[in-house]
Design a protein around this motif. Structure first.
Motif, PDB file in Angstrom:
ATOM      1  N   TRP A  44       0.306  74.738  -3.016  1.00 28.27           N
ATOM      2  CA  TRP A  44      -0.628  73.961  -2.208  1.00 28.27           C
ATOM      3  C   TRP A  44      -1.120  72.773  -3.035  1.00 28.27           C
ATOM      4  CZ3 TRP A  44      -5.459  73.817  -4.577  1.00 28.27           C
ATOM      5  CH2 TRP A  44      -5.658  74.779  -5.603  1.00 28.27           C
ATOM      6  N   THR A  45      -1.590  71.699  -2.471  1.00 26.30           N
ATOM      7  CA  THR A  45      -1.360  71.231  -1.112  1.00 26.30           C
ATOM      8  C   THR A  45      -0.359  70.091  -1.252  1.00 26.30           C
ATOM      9  OG1 THR A  45      -3.647  71.796  -0.533  1.00 26.30           O
ATOM     10  CG2 THR A  45      -2.469  70.365   0.980  1.00 26.30           C
TER      11      THR A  45
ATOM     12  N   HIS B  51      -1.323  73.582   6.340  1.00 21.40           N
ATOM     13  CA  HIS B  51      -2.578  73.882   5.646  1.00 21.40           C
ATOM     14  C   HIS B  51      -3.772  73.644   6.566  1.00 21.40           C
ATOM     15  CE1 HIS B  51      -5.772  72.691   2.558  1.00 21.40           C
ATOM     16  NE2 HIS B  51      -5.487  73.946   2.269  1.00 21.40           N
TER      17      HIS B  51
END
Length: 271
Positions: free
Chosen positions: A232-233, A14
């Motif tokens: 995510w995350t 990320h």
């Protein structure tokens, strides 16, 4: 580097290895690749002179200590800014800190990130999130589609998928590059009943991991609807567990080395 088991999720970094390095810098992405990440995730915005750059916020206060807006600055102006010192403001006082390559802390263009991946001797996925709203509207997706064509990655099986919270932006991307995988990001649970009626059959869904903690039914409903998930995350063992229980296809993490280590430990225990 060990071969990925077919049932384990892809690990995408990320904004690079952003837990340790300044997000969206070349240093962060190189660290993620060194750790063995299966893929990289980035946000893109357009500069005033039409370049796609990897920057999350519309303004530069947080990551470059200036009041400027990405959309009002040329690439040459952005290239003069330091995008890394905010992460480790006392680094210059550390005598044991390794020498830093200046380019690794500058603004990163999407083209440069693509070039880095194209030069690798292994397949690495790239998840590109187009940010909206923006003053340039659909021009962002048009520039992404042009860049994908430059690399030959607009064809079936290419390594790039395009993500957005904007359904309209993804519709636009589908028209511009119909063979590119799309990911509809989801920020709030109530959005799913609406989205499930309109998203493309082959689209992936990208809920935040907090939503899966709040509602396992959300993940199960997305799976029943026939969509794989990119979540995510995902930064903790508990985050990873929830994703694995739901059969998530890819996890996007600030800590790629840590998650890969967790998965390797699991594989060793299972073996």
């Amino acid at each position: 580097m060990s071969t990925r088991a077919p049932d384990r999720p892809l690990v995408l970094a990320h904004r690079g290895a952003s837990d340790e390095y300044a997000e969206h810098t070349l240093a962060a992405y190189l660290a993620a690749l060194e750790a063995g990440a299966d893929g990289l995730e980035c946000d893109v915005r357009l500069t005033a002179d039409g370049h796609l750059v990897c920057v999350h916020d519309r303004n530069l206060r947080r990551t470059a200590s200036t009041r400027g807006l990405v959309s009002t600055m040329d690439l040459a102006d952005l290239d003069q800014l330091d995008f890394s010192s905010w992460k480790h403001p006392w680094a210059e006082l550390d005598d044991e800190r390794p020498d830093q390559v200046e380019e690794h802390g500058r603004v990163l263009t999407l083209r440069k990130l693509f070039e880095v991946v194209a030069d690798l001797d292994r397949r690495v996925e790239i998840a590109v999130e187009t940010k909206h709203p923006t003053r340039y509207g659909g021009l962002v997706e048009r520039r992404v589609a042009e860049l994908l064509r430059d690399f030959g990655w607009d064809r079936p099986g290419g390594p790039v998928r395009v993500m957005s919270f904007s359904y309209t932006a993804l519709q636009r991307m589908e028209r511009l590059a119909p063979d590119v995988q799309l990911v509809q990001l989801i920020e709030h649970i109530p959005y799913w009943p609406v989205l499930r009626r309109v998203v493309g059959r082959d689209w992936l869904l990208g809920p935040g991991v907090k939503l899966l903690h709040e509602s396992r039914r959300l993940g199960e409903s997305i799976t029943r609807a026939g969509h794989d998930m990119h979540v995510w995350t995902v930064n903790t063992p508990d985050d990873l567990r929830v994703c694995q229980e739901l059969g998530v296809r890819a996890v996007i993490t600030d800590r790629p080395a840590y998650l890969l280590d967790l998965l390797e430990q699991q594989a060793g225990a299972d073996g």
